[in-house]
Design an enzyme around this catalytic site. Structure first.
Site, short mmCIF file in Angstrom:
data_model
loop_
_atom_site.label_atom_id
_atom_site.label_comp_id
_atom_site.label_asym_id
_atom_site.label_seq_id
_atom_site.Cartn_x
_atom_site.Cartn_y
_atom_site.Cartn_z
N HIS A 71 46.24 29.15 39.05
CA HIS A 71 45.91 28.15 38.03
C HIS A 71 44.84 28.71 37.10
O HIS A 71 44.33 29.80 37.31
CB HIS A 71 45.50 26.83 38.65
N HIS A 73 41.72 28.09 36.21
CA HIS A 73 40.26 28.10 36.32
C HIS A 73 39.76 29.51 36.16
O HIS A 73 40.40 30.46 36.60
CB HIS A 73 39.83 27.56 37.69
N ASP A 75 37.54 31.09 37.65
CA ASP A 75 37.34 31.86 38.88
C ASP A 75 38.67 32.28 39.49
O ASP A 75 38.71 32.87 40.55
CB ASP A 75 36.48 31.08 39.89
N HIS A 76 39.77 31.98 38.78
CA HIS A 76 41.06 32.47 39.24
C HIS A 76 41.76 33.33 38.20
O HIS A 76 42.71 34.02 38.51
CB HIS A 76 41.97 31.29 39.62
N HIS A 160 46.27 20.48 42.47
CA HIS A 160 44.82 20.63 42.32
C HIS A 160 44.37 20.14 40.95
O HIS A 160 45.02 20.34 39.95
CB HIS A 160 44.49 22.11 42.48
N ASP A 187 43.88 26.92 44.84
CA ASP A 187 43.19 25.67 45.15
C ASP A 187 44.24 24.57 45.21
O ASP A 187 45.12 24.52 44.37
CB ASP A 187 42.16 25.33 44.07
N GLU A 212 42.54 28.35 50.70
CA GLU A 212 41.16 28.08 50.28
C GLU A 212 40.47 27.26 51.35
O GLU A 212 41.14 26.59 52.16
CB GLU A 212 41.17 27.32 48.96
N HIS A 424 37.66 31.65 49.66
CA HIS A 424 37.16 30.62 48.77
C HIS A 424 36.40 29.55 49.55
O HIS A 424 36.74 28.36 49.52
CB HIS A 424 38.35 29.98 48.02
#
Lengths: 559, 771
Positions: A71, A73, A75-76, A160, A187, A212, A424
């Protein structure tokens, strides 16, 4: 054959998710995120280790079969342009349609903040982002993709969503090479919201699950209770003539709360206006309307009849309404009252004790939202010259984006993999969850730190042919079993029926350059060209009568 | 051998008829033949097969077999074991079939326990856990089926139940741990799989699952009080659900729990209840009220907030009259709380300045109803003194609320008349001829007879008590008034005393009612009406029937007499007239005088002294025997149709205030003979006007006559609009004895309504101009 799992990020920490998995010689990178907490080279995963693990090649494109982003985000996905444009990876990149649509916006936003505000050195340019996105191959849910001859991947709905950011289209990814299969969750959320559904996946035969574990130890209470408290507070406030301010970001939470309030208004027949500050609706609902397939069942159901994002009781807010008398509910950006319109409204409304401000569960330090949540301040300084006397009520409302420990356990139990790797999450919580998974589910579980590698044995299935005689023998055996079984059934107690494991005896023959096969004893003998030799043993047990008797007596008494 | 035995004897009482079993399995239809174990064997081996569709079909077949066989025998165990093995299959349709099969087996096991009396709690808990573990399945149908299966469970231990509500794992000795040990479960089930399945179920994405979870929550409540209490917390949350079907199911579940007494509402739940009371949906409101009428509220504060909620609801939706009956039953359930409310209300009434307390206010009405419900409450042993002022205020409301409360409560309410001392105009409440107009058929006479018998018993005791009670109250009132003479104006006291005087007069009058109408009065009046209708509205009665009807008339009049023991001249005249008529009918010998009529006749001839009758009426009533008529001949019911063309509430007729207005009616009469006297009755508010219809103006024959005519209504009110209620009545001849209407211009005798009342809408021309 084994699965090699190299954790480049999000090992025993939250941030820069990046896991490189090698299955049967195929290397897959799951997520390519950046860490928001670092501003040096630590912010990106240490990509060089991939090459170190792949001695046969020197460039990323040949070392890695594909990159999969779950996805959008940061941090991804944050390190993706860096990896493709700077490190020079040119292989395929997979992500879902919504992720592909929303990712460039997120990346560009962050790049601007980094370069323009912090004055940092540019890691990649806007053009880099666009070039990177061109390489992306969008996938649909449950669409099976043959990446190359051996590797198959498939995306599942992960549900998510994160309140402050726009998350839609998060996916879990299933990957399979030969007989070895695994799932990377990204996530996910196991509890449905009003506008996004719960994660959905099939029961698959898995060797490995990488999940996660943000809330490895927490069990959240029911969302109903939170919603009820929220509605109660809002209703009480407006029925006493107060105004409600809901500071929110454009996507996600605003829609969630709006659906909730709109429903409640309809049921309670309330006529008090709900306002959306300008800009919020247009930008926000566009994506949802576009991507209706990614929302919850209820929204999908009602979509054919009416657009669920056209709220009946919601209207636009004009700046001049701020000082109007009478109760109302207002959604205003930005979320943590860090400035802009929500701050403007807050300054006017906070001074009355009839009014209410609803805050999200988490606010960044330094914002007014954060100050309001820490204790009950009566006076807030906005800058050197201005301050606000806070008399209004504060209500805190958290809609959590991640699954809780119950959800992780449920998913793990449902998928029943042979091995579990936790990423995570924070180390102590992960250790706790590992113990639970190992003791309650009986699966081996790991939580490697960054740059560590875990090697997992896999099952391997083999095709074996059987001779005709062997099969007839088995069938005969089975028929005899069934006969016995019929006797068992007609007696009253038949506890043993389901416990028999139709055993068949045979000899597995594996020869070089020939397919392995199973055959009967006789056939085997024929093949070898030898006769049967039988060896018999006569058991000779030294025994003493007295001891034996005593043992029998013991048995009897113990029973 | 064994097989044929089992098939011929499919368990004693719990076997289901073969027709009721599901038809999915190929073996279900074969009830005769080799018997279930062959089928079971074949299907079990199929269920272990390679192909998912075949496995699923085999499980469905097993389900059909299980439904068919009795509870005894090993087949059920066998199927159960097979289903458990396939519970974790990769294919969702197999899991679905397996869950369904386990549910069926659980039912069979429970049935067997009931027969044998030996409970195997561990086994039940184990099945519960197994089903629970599928309640978090990723497939919606499996989840629904799991919840449906759980709802059918019997005798589940409390620990397991509580675990199913809480997401956190409860570690107790009685919980899942010991069960797992006892049964050597596979390691998968050691995992506390029941944890929080309901917490998840009610948050499910699919409303179908939420509904199933909600049903199950309620169904399991009977096993444990602690569980029921915690389940209520979850159910309360579900009232905020976004799907209406789920909210309704929640209310239904709560209602079931309340009916069986598992519902204990706490303060924290009240908010949700009160919110549903003012829900925009009428069905939701209605359901919420019903629950409220059943629950027990432990605190006065909660009781009061419930009342407030109901009153708000009443104010918002005044058309929902059943709120009154809910208020009554709530009050009844909480006797001491209602007494408390009554006390406060009495204070409010006494402190309110004159005329300020408006009875039309919903709040006052509601509180009055709650107050008067206290004396019929269950806690009668406590002495609940309700101030009498409450009763006197409640009396005028009686008519309005009685319809909402229903017949049973009306009977209860007759006690009201006793303590209340209010002078009360009888006209307001008399059913008389107004309102209902069901046609009385000869066939229902039997029913009447039973009713009459019942009433007779009640009569004797109640009238004496009523008179004594009201006399005593009146004396008290006079005393109080004397004390008031200093504080109040002389005018007021005079009014009160005059009222008292009039009331005493009323009681003295032999043929009048004591005070206010009682349920008995209403019954008598109804009876009169019905008998009158039988007499007047049917032509073509044969001689025998005519005699019977007359006897009934006689009986009805005797009832009226029995109320006071002595009777007036008027009454006597009436009785004489009836007896004479009977005489006339039987004179030619075609009919026989019944014992009853004979006795009455003789008594009357002998016992009339100075115009009064001294005789025990009850003796007559004992002799009365109703002979069911055999031959009804050709009965024709008199009826009429009254119409005003083109008039409705949208298109009213214009009029000028104070001036007569002509209304043109279309009238058609059927089965009215030329010598009947038909009147048209128009009434608006207090003013009633009768107009005689000249039958000679009608066209047609005896069977159907019709005519259109313009009839003026004189007393138009000074209002911008009004509704004129119009109705056709037929006069019942009763000799020259004038009974009912003394006003000039109206019918001399009592009347019977021929058709429903018709509303004619009129609007003043002034307002029309303004608009």
């Amino acid at each position: 054959m084994a699965i090699e799992c190299l954790v480049l990020g999000a090992g025993q920490e939250v941030g820069k998710s990046c896991v490189v998995v090698t299955i049967g010689g195929k290397r897959i990178m799951f997520d390519c995120g950046m860490h928001m907490g670092y501003h040096d080279c630590n912010r990106y995963p240490d990509f060089a280790r991939i090459l170190a693990a792949a001695p046969e090649t020197t460039d990323f494109t040949s070392a890695i079969s594909c990159v999969i982003i779950t996805h959008f985000h940061l941090d991804h996905i944050g390190a993706l342009p860096y990896f493709t444009e700077v490190c020079g990876y040119h292989g395929p990149i997979y992500m879902t349609y919504p992720t592909k649509a929303l990712a460039p916006l997120m990346l560009e936003d962050y790049r601007k903040v980094m370069v323009d505000q912090r004055g940092e050195e540019e890691q990649y340019s806007y053009e880099d982002i666009l070039r990177c996105m061109k390489k992306v191959i969008p996938v649909d849910l449950k669409q099976t993709i043959q990446v190359n001859r051996d590797l198959v991947i498939r995306a599942y709905y992960a549900g998510h969503y994160l309140s402050k950011l726009k998350v839609l289209g998060a996916a879990m990814v299933y990957a399979k090479v030969g007989d070895a299969a695994m799932v990377y969750t990204g996530d996910y959320n196991m509890t449905p919201d009003r506008h996004l559904g719960a994660a959905q996946i099939e029961r698959l035969k898995l060797d490995l699950l990488i999940t996660e574990s943000t809330y490895a130890k927490t069990i959240r209470d029911s969302k109903h209770a939170r919603e009820r408290e929220f509605l109660k507070a809002v209703h009480k406030c407006v029925s006493e003539g107060g105004k409600v301010l809901i500071p929110t970001f454009a996507l996600g939470r605003a829609q969630e709360l709006c659906i909730l309030l709109d429903d409640y208004w309809e049921r309670m027949n309330l006529k008090i206006p709900i306002y959306f500050s300008a800009g919020l609706t247009i930008q926000a609902n566009m994506y949802y309307k576009m991507l209706i397939g990614w929302t919850s069942q209820k929204i999908k159901d009602s979509y054919t009849v009416q657009n669920p994002f056209d709220f009946k009781h919601v209207c636009h807010f004009e700046r001049s309404f701020i000082n109007d008398p009478g109760p109302c509910v207002l959604f205003a950006t930005p979320g943590m009252i860090s400035g802009g319109f929500s701050l403007e409204v807050f300054k006017r409304w906070a001074t009355s004790d009839k009014n209410l401000v609803t805050l999200p569960g988490y606010c960044v330090a330094g914002t007014i939202g954060h100050k309001l949540m820490s204790g009950k301040p009566t006076r807030i300084d906005i800058d050197k010259d201005t301050h606000v006397d806070v008399r209004c009520q504060i209500h805190q409302l958290s809609f959590s984006p991640h699954t809780d420990s119950k959800g992780i356990m449920d998913l793990t139990e449902f998928l029943s993999p042979n091995h579990v790797i936790l990423v995570h999450g924070e180390k102590p919580q992960m250790a706790f969850l590992k113990d639970r998974i190992e003791s309650e589910l009986g699966m081996s579980c790991y939580y490697p730190a960054n740059n560590e590698t875990v090697s997992i044995p896999t099952t391997q299935n083999m095709k074996i042919s059987a001779t005709e005689k062997f099969i007839t023998n088995c069938a005969a055996l089975q028929a005899r079993d069934s006969l016995q079984k019929s006797d068992l059934i007609s007696s009253i107690h038949l506890s043993g029926v389901n416990e028999d494991e139709r055993l068949a005896e045979g000899i597995l023959l594996m020869e070089k350059s020939k397919a392995p096969k199973i055959l009967c004893e006789d056939e085997f003998l024929k093949l070898l060209g030898t006769d049967r030799h039988s060896v018999q043993f006569e058991p000779l047990l030294p025994s003493r009568i007295e001891e034996a008797e005593a043992a029998i007596v013991d048995d009897l008494t113990s029973e | 051998m064994d097989g044929s035995l089992a098939s011929s004897d499919p368990g004693p009482s719990f076997a289901k008829p073969p027709g009721s079993s599901g038809d999915s399995g190929p073996c279900a239809s074969r009830s005769s033949g080799p018997g279930p174990e062959v089928e079971v064997r074949a299907l079990v081996s199929m269920a272990g097969g390679l192909y998912p569709l075949a496995r699923a079909e085999a499980l469905r077949g097993l389900a059909a077999v299980v439904e068919k066989v009795g509870t005894s025998g090993g087949a059920v165990e066998c199927c159960y074991g097979c289903a458990v093995e396939l519970l974790r299959d990769e294919d969702q349709s197999i899991r679905l079939a397996a869950v369904r099969l386990i549910g069926l087996c659980a039912e069979k096991f429970a049935g067997r326990e009931e027969v044998s009396g030996i409970g195997n709690g561990d086994q039940m808990d184990l099945i519960f856990l197994q089903l629970s573990s599928t309640a978090r399945d990723m497939c919606m149908q499996v989840r629904i089926e799991a919840f449906n299966g759980l709802a059918k469970m019997q005798r589940v231990s409390e620990g397991v139940l509580l675990q199913s509500l809480s997401k956190k794992v409860i570690r107790t000795d009685t919980g899942s741990g010991s069960i797992c040990k006892a049964n050597k479960l596979p390691p998968k089930l050691i995992f506390p799989c029941a944890a929080g399945i309901f917490a998840h179920g009610i948050e499910d994405e699919f409303y179908q699952v939420r509904i199933a979870a909600c049903k199950t929550l309620g169904a399991l409540a009977k096993f444990s009080g602690q569980y029921a209490q915690k389940a209520l917390d979850l159910l309360m949350d579900m009232m905020n659900d976004d799907t209406e079907a789920v909210r309704l199911q929640t209310l239904q579940t709560l209602f079931n729990m309340a009916t069986y007494g598992y519902l204990s509402v706490q303060e924290k739940h009240m908010h949700m209840f009160l919110a549903t009371l003012i829900d925009a949906n009428a069905i939701v409101r209605n359901a919420a009220r019903k629950i409220l009428g059943l629950v027990n509220l432990p605190k006065l504060q909660m009781f009061r907030s419930a009342l407030d909620g109901l009153i708000t609801s009443l104010e918002k939706n005044p058309e929902e009259q059943d709120i009154y009956s809910i208020l009554f039953s709530i009050g009844k359930n909480h006797g001491s709380f209602s007494a408390n409310v009554a006390k406060h209300l009495a204070k409010e009434i006494s402190t309110a300045p004159n005329g300020e307390l408006i009875l039309d206010k919903h709040r006052i009405q509601a509180l009055l109803i709650v107050s008067i419900s206290a004396p019929v409450s269950a806690d009668k042993h406590k002495k609940l003194d309700i101030p009498s002022v409450i009763f006197s205020h409640a009396i005028p409301l009686l008519g309005r609320i009685s319809s909402a409360l229903g017949e049973d409560i009306i009977k209860d309410l007759s006690y009201l008349c006793h303590p209340s001392g209010m002078p009360f105009a009888e006209k307001g409440l008399m059913s008389g001829e107004g309102g209902r107009s069901e046609f009385w058929s000869v066939e229902t006479m039997r029913g009447t007879h039973a009713l009459i018998e019942k009433t007779r018993k009640e009569t004797n005791c109640s009238d004496e008590v009523l008179i004594m009670g009201s006399m005593r109250l009146m004396l008290e009132t006079v005393e109080e008034t004397w004390a008031m003479r200093e504080s109040c104006g002389i005018e007021e006291i005079r009014t009160i005393l005059r009222t008292c005087k009039e009331e005493v007069k009323l009681i003295q009058l032999e043929n009048s009612y004591a005070i206010g109408p009682t349920s008995l009065d209403i019954l008598l009046e109804k009876l009169d009406t019905y008998v009158r209708r039988m007499k007047c509205c049917y032509t073509g009665l044969n001689r025998e029937l005519e005699v019977q009807v007359l006897e009934l008339v006689l009986l009805a009049n005797l009832f009226r007499l029995s109320k006071f023991g002595v009777c007036s001249k008027l009454m006597l005249d009436k009785l004489h007239w009836i007896i004479n008529q009977l005489d006339g009918l039987c004179a030619d010998g075609s009919c026989e005088f019944s014992d009853f009529s004979n006795t009455v006749k003789q008594t009357f001839d002998a016992n009339v002294i100075d115009g009064t009758l001294v005789v025990d009426i009850c003796n007559f009533l004992k002799i009365f025997r109703l002979k069911p008529a055999k031959d009804f001949g050709m009965l024709n019911a008199a009826s009429a149709v009254l119409q005003v063309l083109g008039n409705n509430s949208e298109n009213p007729l214009p009029y000028i205030c104070g001036l007569p207005v002509g209304v043109s009616f279309d009238i058609s009469l059927s089965n009215i003979s030329g010598h009947d006297r038909i009147w048209i009755r128009m009434n608006s508010g207090q003013s009633i006007q009768h107009a005689f219809l000249e039958l000679s103006c009608f066209e047609g024959n005896d069977e159907v006559k019709s005519c259109s005519t313009v009839i003026p209504f004189y007393a138009t009110p000074l209002a911008c609009s009004f509704v004129l209620r119009v109705c056709l009545v037929i006069e019942c001849p009763s000799g020259s004895i004038c009974t009912h209407y003394e006003e000039h211009g109206g019918p001399r005798d009592s009347v019977v309504q021929l058709c429903d009342e018709l509303n004619v809408y009129l609007v003043s021309t002034d307002t029309e101009c303004k608009n």
